[in-house]
Scaffold this motif. Structure first.
Motif, mmCIF file in Angstrom:
data_model
loop_
_atom_site.group_PDB
_atom_site.id
_atom_site.type_symbol
_atom_site.label_atom_id
_atom_site.label_comp_id
_atom_site.label_asym_id
_atom_site.label_seq_id
_atom_site.Cartn_x
_atom_site.Cartn_y
_atom_site.Cartn_z
ATOM 1 N N GLY A 5 0.790 -1.231 0.000
ATOM 2 C CA GLY A 5 0.000 0.000 0.000
ATOM 3 C C GLY A 5 0.816 1.272 0.000
ATOM 4 O O GLY A 5 2.026 1.263 -0.192
ATOM 5 N N HIS A 6 0.105 2.359 0.241
ATOM 6 C CA HIS A 6 0.731 3.685 0.233
ATOM 7 C C HIS A 6 1.595 3.937 1.458
ATOM 8 O O HIS A 6 2.295 4.939 1.520
ATOM 9 C CB HIS A 6 -0.333 4.772 0.134
ATOM 10 N N ASP A 19 -4.092 1.116 -4.048
ATOM 11 C CA ASP A 19 -4.132 0.862 -2.614
ATOM 12 C C ASP A 19 -3.294 -0.330 -2.175
ATOM 13 O O ASP A 19 -2.758 -0.346 -1.091
ATOM 14 C CB ASP A 19 -5.581 0.622 -2.162
ATOM 15 N N VAL A 20 -3.198 -1.349 -3.020
ATOM 16 C CA VAL A 20 -2.516 -2.576 -2.619
ATOM 17 C C VAL A 20 -1.022 -2.488 -2.870
ATOM 18 O O VAL A 20 -0.215 -2.813 -2.019
ATOM 19 C CB VAL A 20 -3.114 -3.789 -3.375
#
Length: 146
Positions: free
Chosen positions: A39-40, A101-102
């Protein structure tokens, strides 16, 4: 792997690059910033340009391993190149259209994914379809006449 197996050779080279990039993603100095799992939350940058995470690096390693396994045959090598092109086209679309997101994706990643999709598809096209066995006649004659 002989000289007449260019598809296999190309697939091995591409797979080796993915393995190398996957490994380099874990090397401090080559990858800068805090490396998160996914993710981020990951601030890590490969070569100071490409956003990476542990999951991102593991995907590169897995793709490289699959590529090496598939390169055992000409057909498998082509499947790897075409499949990899499809995966990277999907990743490009994901990075451009959807929220990343991932797996962390930035603009440099998006351009790289588009380049990889086109490059792998082009390589698959250039190496062509698997050749027939040299033991199979090209033009069989009727009734066994020569």
């Amino acid at each position: 792997m002989g000289r007449r197996d260019p598809g296999r050779l190309v697939a091995v080279a591409v797979a080796a690059v993915f393995l190398l990039v996957g490994i380099l993603g874990f090397v401090p100095g080559v990858t800068t910033g805090e490396l998160a799992f996914a993710g981020h939350g990951s601030e890590a940058m490969l070569f100071g340009v490409f956003a990476v995470s542990v999951l991102h690096n593991l995907v590169h390693l897995a793709l490289g391993a699959v590529g090496l396994a598939l390169a055992a045959s000409e057909r498998g090598a082509r499947v790897f190149l075409v499949g990899g092109a499809a995966i990277y086209l999907a990743l490009w679309l994901y990075g451009v259209l959807g929220p990343a997101d991932v797996v962390p994706i930035n603009d440099a990643d998006n351009w790289l994914h588009l380049f990889l999709a086109a490059g792998m598809a082009g390589l698959a096209f250039l190496v062509g379809t698997p050749r027939r066995s040299t033991n199979t006649p090209m033009h069989p004659t009727e009734g066994g006449e020569r």
